[in-house]
Design an enzyme around this catalytic site. Structure first.
Site, PDB file in Angstrom:
ATOM      1  CB  VAL A 115      -0.946   0.004   1.217  1.00  0.00           C
ATOM      2  CG1 VAL A 115      -1.709   1.324   1.310  1.00  0.00           C
ATOM      3  CG2 VAL A 115      -1.928  -1.152   1.125  1.00  0.00           C
ATOM      4  CD  GLU A 173      -1.634   6.601  -0.499  1.00  0.00           C
ATOM      5  OE1 GLU A 173      -1.512   6.958   0.660  1.00  0.00           O
ATOM      6  OE2 GLU A 173      -0.870   5.785  -1.057  1.00  0.00           O
ATOM      7  CG  ASP A 179      -6.847  32.111 -38.614  1.00  0.00           C
ATOM      8  OD1 ASP A 179      -6.670  31.871 -39.816  1.00  0.00           O
ATOM      9  OD2 ASP A 179      -7.664  32.939 -38.197  1.00  0.00           O
ATOM     10  CG  ASP A 215     -10.358  34.520 -35.517  1.00  0.00           C
ATOM     11  OD1 ASP A 215     -10.159  33.684 -36.421  1.00  0.00           O
ATOM     12  OD2 ASP A 215     -10.243  35.748 -35.698  1.00  0.00           O
ATOM     13  CG  ASP A 244      -9.610  29.224 -37.541  1.00  0.00           C
ATOM     14  OD1 ASP A 244      -9.008  28.891 -38.565  1.00  0.00           O
ATOM     15  OD2 ASP A 244      -9.789  30.410 -37.206  1.00  0.00           O
ATOM     16  CG  ASN A 279       6.056   5.721  -1.925  1.00  0.00           C
ATOM     17  OD1 ASN A 279       6.021   6.393  -0.905  1.00  0.00           O
ATOM     18  ND2 ASN A 279       5.048   5.666  -2.774  1.00  0.00           N
ATOM     19  CG  ASN A 313       2.374   6.079   1.770  1.00  0.00           C
ATOM     20  OD1 ASN A 313       3.215   6.474   0.971  1.00  0.00           O
ATOM     21  ND2 ASN A 313       1.169   5.677   1.406  1.00  0.00           N
ATOM     22  CB  THR A 366       6.360  11.939   3.950  1.00  0.00           C
ATOM     23  OG1 THR A 366       6.054  10.620   3.489  1.00  0.00           O
ATOM     24  CG2 THR A 366       6.971  11.860   5.332  1.00  0.00           C
ATOM     25  CG  ASP A 367       3.559   9.770   0.074  1.00  0.00           C
ATOM     26  OD1 ASP A 367       4.730  10.071   0.364  1.00  0.00           O
ATOM     27  OD2 ASP A 367       3.227   8.675  -0.404  1.00  0.00           O
TER      28      ASP A 367
END
Length: 922
Positions: free
Chosen positions: A295, A300, A342, A651, A655, A717, A745, A748-749
């Site tokens: 995990v 995630e 254009d 425009d 186009d 990780n 996890n 810190t993530d």
């Protein structure tokens, strides 16, 4: 008059019938109608049943459940759902809730983005005229435009929107503004009597009028030859249907990264599980740790951080006048390698401007762009001396002719419109603006307009007769040089009128040709005084030549610098326009898109080559001119087949298909049609090409930030996985428990990774070449760095764990507590090194990302509370004696970031020494 089934069948495919190549009478016969009587109500009803209403088709809406499934059906999302399921099995409901919340957030954002689907076609339908004057049952009636059928006879006059595709039967001074459909910058003079080649391109079909355009002058009678989806506008709508949304480069790279993560995680977790079981570990405990490690190995937080980072980039771009309508397109901008743009209204102002006037043998240049009446007059290019128009009699006379032989009006800025605007023909508007730049009061020279000889496409001239301040009528005439010059017998020069010699005529023709070679639209100006008896039946003869005027739709002032910055950034700008090749190439050279030896390719030439040939030729073509909507899409597709990331700006309605088919479509917010805006991924609120460059800069910075936090997440990780692998290989007890891994996890993530996504763009971001389209989020170089940094953090933590444990099982809780805190703080400090792969913290500025400093401080404080409070120690199974080892924890946590920063500095010194050594050798 009844139409046979064969005749009706022919109507069903008007594009194949080449109506412009046959006479009006032949058109009437083929469509089984009458110019005088029109269709009967019964015939109209039968044809309505056969061909349907004169409306553009709608696609059925996509259900909300289908959109939700489309958002869920992505590899990264399934990885997250699997991780949530595993977390639930081991009883970590907090982790489960966090992962599922992230999944729901991404699904909600994606579904909201898809709400714009189908709006482009709704905007197309707004272009249709609601009512029209048509001949039915022998009388002129007002009917709904949606009720028109092939064979209907309609009448048009100035101000009318064209309700369907029409073959003109008669035309009187009829001019149609087709810029939205063809890109033609000036109104087109229509000629019902013209018989054209079957291969005539759309912009040159002078005897046709198309749905979505508008009559700006004159009147005409026409027959309907195409309705609904069989019109040129309908073809564009069909092209919009055909283009399927493609994954952005970022989405493709994240999919690839997800696959790699699955394999790597399974391999590492499998090895750890097998070794721990082999070493005699308890099955249930080893299984729990292995699942927790699995995990934790899945970042995630990455999809959520990507989403938030893109949203932050969206806000930054909005401040730079670029509104992003599709969130992944924020990053796609940074990958752009080709900008197909254009011309009319995008690179240019779409406002005709007088640039050059030749009068009395003197050439003058006129400064200023657009319809704002400000700008200086200068003599020819040799001296560039500023002159006062009031002192130049010949110049004033030429300006007077242009101002009085004129049906347009100049409107100053208002509360609703910030800029000067023109009511009427843009060419006549440009003449009015030039006169006002000279402070010329044309009303003082004309007490009243007595008569007018309107513009005619055969005569190519227009004249008005006014009564001057002295009561004598004067004719003022403007028109094509080749038409007007033979009607002139003299030329004004100073205060004298001199006969025109044949040599002078040839000289004036050469001057006009030279002006035309500069892509200027050239008009001749003339006048003559009349007797009162001449007013009743005036003739354009015995005129006095007043001068020549050259005008052009000028490029925007800021575009030249923007194009230069694109080139410096390794981005290839390409012009794709419906305008004439000479005009397009002149503008392209002026702004730097086309250089020496660059090619221009026309729509007719495109029709003669295959897609494969176009793919091979595309890199050598700078300008595509006289092209249709189909051609623009082919060019975009050719560049994409060359493995380029293509942006298309535009425009007009013409186009829209190319804008939709490009990797990122860019529409003009002010002058752009609703169709193009709805088909686009990005809308420029200031219609400024330079804003694209600013958006590209932000896009590159955003992708850099995505790489930075992905690097950070995977390195962290990897450090956890490698720590467990080292322990398994050496036969140690597990350094981290299942709860430890999941908590690290989580803490810190989250905030640090999000704060890395808010890093400002690096200074050299626009001096780099665009990244290759096939380049993954994590390159081999980045992958090696991730492994190196993860290994460094893992070994540092492993050494500290071993030093505390000292092979004493009684010290395992304390050793795990130290490893837990070292790993948490180490990863927080490591975030500082991830701000730049090359620059050190002092070089980029310690306080330039205050969000990151705040995130580290907040996460560190939470970790501290867990380590020192009894409830935290009990929950995570920490030894209270860990407080005594804080110096060891902090020193160990700072070792990786310190070594990495020193490595950056040594690498820079080595590169500098290498460059200096090469310089000496040279």
């Amino acid at each position: 008059m009844d139409a046979s089934s064969t005749e009706s069948a022919e109507v069903a495919s008007p594009a194949d019938k080449h109506w412009w190549s046959i006479t009006p009478q032949q058109t009437i016969e083929r469509l089984g109608t009458s110019a005088d009587q029109g269709l009967t109500a019964v015939e109209a009803a039968e044809r309505a049943n056969q061909f349907g209403r004169n409306e553009l088709a709608e696609e059925p809406p996509i259900s909300i459940w289908r959109r939700v499934f489309n958002q869920l059906n992505q590899l990264v999302v399934w990885i997250l759902i699997a991780a949530a399921g595993i977390s639930a099995l081991i009883g970590d409901w907090i982790e489960t809730a966090a992962i599922l919340s992230i999944v729901l957030l991404n699904v909600a954002v994606g579904v909201l983005q898809e709400e714009r689907a189908g709006r482009a076609l709704a905007a197309l339908r707004k272009l249709a005229s609601p009512v029209v004057r048509a001949v039915r049952d022998g009388s002129l009636q007002t009917i709904q435009a949606s009720a028109l059928v092939p064979g209907d006879i309609v009448q048009l006059e100035a101000g009318d929107n064209i309700p369907a595709d029409l073959r003109l039967l008669t035309s009187i001074s009829c001019r149609v503004q087709e810029a939205a459909l063809t890109g033609e910058s000036t109104p087109v003079d229509k000629d019902a009597n013209a018989i054209l080649e079957a291969t005539t391109p759309l912009g040159d079909r002078l005897n046709m009028a198309f749905m979505g355009t508008a009559v700006v002058a004159g009147r005409a009678t026409a027959i309907v030859v195409g309705t609904g989806m069989t019109t040129e506008l309908g073809h564009i709508a069909g092209m919009l249907h055909r283009f399927e949304a493609e994954q952005t480069p970022l989405q493709r790279r994240l999919e690839e990264l997800g696959r790699v993560l699955i394999v790597v995680c399974l391999v590492i977790v499998g090895i750890v599980f097998a070794l721990q079981i082999y070493r005699g570990g308890e099955f249930l405990e080893v299984l729990l740790v292995s699942i927790s490690l699995a995990v934790a190995s899945v970042p995630e937080g990455m999809p959520a951080v990507v989403t938030v980072t893109l949203a932050i980039g969206l806000q930054r771009m909005a401040k730079r006048n670029a509104l992003i309508r599709s969130l992944p397109s924020v990053e796609t901008l940074g990958a752009v390698t080709v900008i197909c743009t254009d011309k009319t209204g995008t690179l240019t102002l779409n406002e005709m401007t007088v640039r050059k006037i030749v009068a009395g043998g003197q050439s003058y240049s006129v400064a200023g762009t657009g319809y704002a009446p400000t700008g200086e007059f200068r003599t020819d290019a040799n001296s560039q001396r500023v002159v006062d128009p009031a002192t130049q009699a010949d110049l004033r006379q030429a300006l007077l002719v242009g101002a009085l032989c004129n049906d347009s009006a100049l409107q100053p800025p208002t509360r609703d419109k910030e800029n000067w605007t023109i009511i009427g023909d843009p060419t006549e508007g440009a003449l009015l603006v030039a006169a006002q730049k000279a402070a010329l009061d044309s009303s003082a020279e004309a007490e009243e307009r007595i008569q007018e000889i309107p513009f005619d496409s055969e005569r190519k001239a227009m004249s008005v007769i006014v009564r001057g301040p002295h009561g004598r009528p004067i004719m003022y005439t403007k028109g094509a040089l080749e038409v007007l010059l033979p009607k002139c017998i003299a030329e004004r020069h100073g205060n004298s009128i001199n006969p025109i010699s044949e040599s002078r005529r040839r000289e004036l023709v050469q001057v006009g040709s030279a002006m035309a070679s500069e892509a200027l639209r050239v008009l001749a100006l003339a006048y003559r005084e009349l007797d009162d008896q001449d007013v009743e039946l005036p003739e354009e003869r015995e005129l006095i030549f007043a001068g020549l005027v050259g005008m052009i739709d000028p490029p925007r002032q800021e575009v030249i610098a923007a194009v230069g910055e694109c080139v410096a950034a390794g981005i290839r700008p390409v012009m794709i326009t419906g305008d004439h090749p000479e005009t397009a190439m002149a503008i392209a050279r002026e702004i730097g898109i086309a250089g020496e030896g660059e090619r221009v390719l026309t729509g007719a030439a495109l029709d003669d080559i295959s897609d494969d040939q176009l793919t091979r030729d595309a890199p050598g073509v700078a300008v595509y001119a006289r092209v249709s909507a189909k051609h623009k899409s082919r060019v975009v597709s050719a560049w994409k087949r060359n493995h380029q990331v293509v942006a298309m700006t535009g425009d007009g309605v013409n186009d829209a298909p190319a804008v939709k088919s490009a990797d990122i479509g860019i529409a003009m917010g002010i002058a752009g049609s609703d169709v193009t805006k709805e088909a686009a991924d990005m809308v420029l609120t200031d219609d400024n090409f330079a804003s694209i460059v600013s958006a590209v800069r932000e896009g590159r910075g955003i992708y850099d930030n995505i790489q930075k936090f992905v690097h950070y997440l995977l390195s962290c990780n990897a450090s956890e996985a490698l720590l467990m692998l080292i322990a398994a290989l050496l036969g140690w007890p597990v350094p981290l428990g299942a709860l430890h891994i999941l908590w690290i996890n989580l803490v810190t993530d989250g905030l640090p990774a999000l704060a890395l996504g808010m890093e400002p763009p690096e200074r050299d971001v626009m001096q780099r070449a665009p990244r290759p389209k096939s380049e993954p989020v994590i390159t081999i170089e980045h992958g090696l760095q991730i492994i190196a940094h993860g290994t460094l953090m893992a070994f540092t933590t492993a050494i500290a764990f071993w030093w505390v444990l000292r092979a004493d099982p009684q010290r395992l809780a304390l050793a795990q507590s130290v490893a837990f805190n070292i790993m948490a703080y180490m990863q927080l400090f490591y975030a500082l090194s991830c701000r730049s792969p090359k620059a050190t913290m002092p070089e980029i500025g310690v306080f330039t990302n205050k969000y990151l400093l705040g995130a580290i401080a907040a996460s560190a404080m939470i970790q501290l509370l867990i380590a020192v409070t009894p409830i935290g120690q009990k929950t995570f199974g920490l030894d209270p004696d860990v407080v005594r080892l804080w110096p060891v924890i902090l020193i160990a946590a700072l070792i990786p970031v310190s070594l990495i920063e020193c490595g950056k500095l040594l690498h820079r010194i080595a590169r500098s020494a290498s460059r200096n050594g090469k310089s000496v050798l040279r």
